[in-house]
Design a protein around this motif. Sequence first.
Motif, mmCIF file in Angstrom:
data_model
loop_
_atom_site.group_PDB
_atom_site.id
_atom_site.type_symbol
_atom_site.label_atom_id
_atom_site.label_comp_id
_atom_site.label_asym_id
_atom_site.label_seq_id
_atom_site.Cartn_x
_atom_site.Cartn_y
_atom_site.Cartn_z
ATOM 1 N N ILE A 92 8.998 5.023 -5.447
ATOM 2 C CA ILE A 92 7.796 5.842 -5.639
ATOM 3 C C ILE A 92 8.115 7.248 -6.138
ATOM 4 C CG2 ILE A 92 6.354 4.514 -4.039
ATOM 5 C CD1 ILE A 92 6.886 6.721 -1.928
ATOM 6 N N ALA A 93 9.395 7.588 -6.256
ATOM 7 C CA ALA A 93 9.804 8.879 -6.822
ATOM 8 C C ALA A 93 9.847 8.741 -8.344
ATOM 9 C CB ALA A 93 11.159 9.297 -6.271
ATOM 10 N N THR A 94 8.659 8.527 -8.923
ATOM 11 C CA THR A 94 8.522 8.291 -10.359
ATOM 12 C C THR A 94 8.433 9.611 -11.117
ATOM 13 O OG1 THR A 94 6.119 8.180 -10.120
ATOM 14 C CG2 THR A 94 7.331 6.090 -9.922
ATOM 15 N N ALA A 95 8.263 9.535 -12.433
ATOM 16 C CA ALA A 95 8.161 10.742 -13.261
ATOM 17 C C ALA A 95 6.988 11.622 -12.826
ATOM 18 C CB ALA A 95 8.018 10.356 -14.730
ATOM 19 N N HIS A 96 5.889 11.004 -12.411
ATOM 20 C CA HIS A 96 4.706 11.722 -11.941
ATOM 21 C C HIS A 96 4.272 11.095 -10.619
ATOM 22 C CE1 HIS A 96 4.461 13.675 -15.836
ATOM 23 N NE2 HIS A 96 4.626 12.484 -16.385
ATOM 24 N N PRO A 97 4.955 11.448 -9.518
ATOM 25 C CA PRO A 97 4.705 10.777 -8.238
ATOM 26 C C PRO A 97 3.270 10.929 -7.747
ATOM 27 C CG PRO A 97 6.618 12.243 -8.093
ATOM 28 C CD PRO A 97 5.955 12.494 -9.403
ATOM 29 N N GLU A 98 2.696 9.804 -7.346
ATOM 30 C CA GLU A 98 1.358 9.800 -6.753
ATOM 31 C C GLU A 98 1.410 9.518 -5.259
ATOM 32 O OE1 GLU A 98 -1.729 7.586 -8.733
ATOM 33 O OE2 GLU A 98 -0.706 7.759 -10.660
ATOM 34 N N PHE A 99 2.543 8.987 -4.802
ATOM 35 C CA PHE A 99 2.665 8.545 -3.418
ATOM 36 C C PHE A 99 3.875 9.180 -2.750
ATOM 37 C CE2 PHE A 99 1.010 4.752 -5.817
ATOM 38 C CZ PHE A 99 -0.305 4.875 -5.404
ATOM 39 N N ASP A 100 3.795 9.358 -1.410
ATOM 40 C CA ASP A 100 4.948 9.881 -0.682
ATOM 41 C C ASP A 100 5.437 8.925 0.409
ATOM 42 O OD1 ASP A 100 3.010 10.287 1.300
ATOM 43 O OD2 ASP A 100 2.964 12.453 1.010
ATOM 44 N N ALA A 101 4.791 7.772 0.528
ATOM 45 C CA ALA A 101 5.228 6.740 1.474
ATOM 46 C C ALA A 101 4.625 5.420 1.035
ATOM 47 C CB ALA A 101 4.775 7.085 2.891
ATOM 48 N N TRP A 102 5.255 4.330 1.454
ATOM 49 C CA TRP A 102 4.702 3.014 1.153
ATOM 50 C C TRP A 102 5.079 2.038 2.253
ATOM 51 C CZ3 TRP A 102 7.786 -1.313 0.287
ATOM 52 C CH2 TRP A 102 9.153 -1.075 0.049
ATOM 53 N N GLN A 103 4.343 0.922 2.287
ATOM 54 C CA GLN A 103 4.613 -0.117 3.276
ATOM 55 C C GLN A 103 3.961 -1.430 2.838
ATOM 56 O OE1 GLN A 103 2.549 0.454 7.088
ATOM 57 N NE2 GLN A 103 1.051 1.773 6.083
ATOM 58 N N VAL A 157 0.865 -1.187 0.000
ATOM 59 C CA VAL A 157 0.000 0.000 0.000
ATOM 60 C C VAL A 157 0.898 1.233 0.000
ATOM 61 C CG1 VAL A 157 -2.022 -1.038 1.105
ATOM 62 C CG2 VAL A 157 -0.265 0.022 2.517
ATOM 63 N N ALA A 158 0.363 2.310 -0.567
ATOM 64 C CA ALA A 158 1.114 3.563 -0.612
ATOM 65 C C ALA A 158 0.182 4.708 -0.245
ATOM 66 C CB ALA A 158 1.707 3.768 -2.004
ATOM 67 N N LYS A 159 0.775 5.769 0.308
ATOM 68 C CA LYS A 159 0.017 6.937 0.762
ATOM 69 C C LYS A 159 0.009 7.995 -0.335
ATOM 70 C CE LYS A 159 1.594 9.545 4.197
ATOM 71 N NZ LYS A 159 1.673 10.941 3.836
ATOM 72 N N ARG A 160 -1.176 8.415 -0.723
ATOM 73 C CA ARG A 160 -1.337 9.393 -1.798
ATOM 74 C C ARG A 160 -0.770 10.755 -1.411
ATOM 75 N NH1 ARG A 160 -3.954 8.136 -6.113
ATOM 76 N NH2 ARG A 160 -4.247 10.332 -6.560
ATOM 77 N N THR A 161 -0.175 11.436 -2.374
ATOM 78 C CA THR A 161 0.371 12.770 -2.131
ATOM 79 C C THR A 161 -0.727 13.823 -2.055
ATOM 80 O OG1 THR A 161 0.672 13.169 -4.498
ATOM 81 C CG2 THR A 161 2.563 12.276 -3.293
ATOM 82 N N GLU A 208 4.641 2.594 -13.615
ATOM 83 C CA GLU A 208 4.413 4.037 -13.547
ATOM 84 C C GLU A 208 4.306 4.547 -12.115
ATOM 85 O OE1 GLU A 208 0.946 4.996 -15.873
ATOM 86 O OE2 GLU A 208 1.890 4.370 -17.752
ATOM 87 N N GLU A 209 3.665 3.773 -11.230
ATOM 88 C CA GLU A 209 3.372 4.273 -9.889
ATOM 89 C C GLU A 209 4.417 3.918 -8.840
ATOM 90 O OE1 GLU A 209 -0.596 3.348 -8.624
ATOM 91 O OE2 GLU A 209 -1.490 4.515 -10.242
ATOM 92 N N ILE A 210 5.041 2.736 -8.966
ATOM 93 C CA ILE A 210 5.994 2.331 -7.927
ATOM 94 C C ILE A 210 7.368 1.962 -8.493
ATOM 95 C CG2 ILE A 210 4.106 1.642 -6.411
ATOM 96 C CD1 ILE A 210 5.014 -1.291 -6.824
ATOM 97 N N GLY A 211 7.566 2.235 -9.784
ATOM 98 C CA GLY A 211 8.887 2.117 -10.363
ATOM 99 C C GLY A 211 9.348 0.708 -10.708
#
Length: 162
Positions: free
Chosen positions: A118-129, A30-34, A63-66
């Motif tokens: 998660i530091a992708t071209a168009h980041p959607e998330f700022d944390a994951w676990q 799961v990842a936390k939305r920016t 795209e979302e998690i690299g």
Amino acid sequence: MAKHKPDPATLPYRPCVGIMLINKDGHIFVAKRTDTPDAWQMPQGGIDKGETAADAALRELEEEIGTAKATLLAESSQWLSYDLPPHLIGKVWGGKYRGQTQKWVACRFTGTDADINIATAHPEFDAWQWVAMDKLTALIVPFKRATYEQVVAELGHLAVPA
């Protein structure tokens, strides 16, 4: 003249894929939305024209998690839909949709945590676990929770250690 807000009942659902990514320990990514404080979710995204849900899942992971280091385990038997809360209708996805209809896929993650970026071209998330299945739905925003409960009911048995 004030801008007319669309009637949600007349708007279609956005076709989308959702991914239950399962690691070697049987935990779920799961990842936390920016854009929404404390809104955790599994990866998801639109299905492009001519794309299968499985193809879209691997593309969205990249795209979302690299990473697309994953193997397809199963697909949901049906499409699952949710409506956006009223304050978001007309504001997201260009105002064209009332919510999403999703084909969910369960995938086994074949990489290591170092493959996730998660530091992708168009980041959607700022944390994951990685979370245990019994903790998953409690993290999810209320308007998506019923859909996640359906996903867990159908695909959750696959979240076992490899």
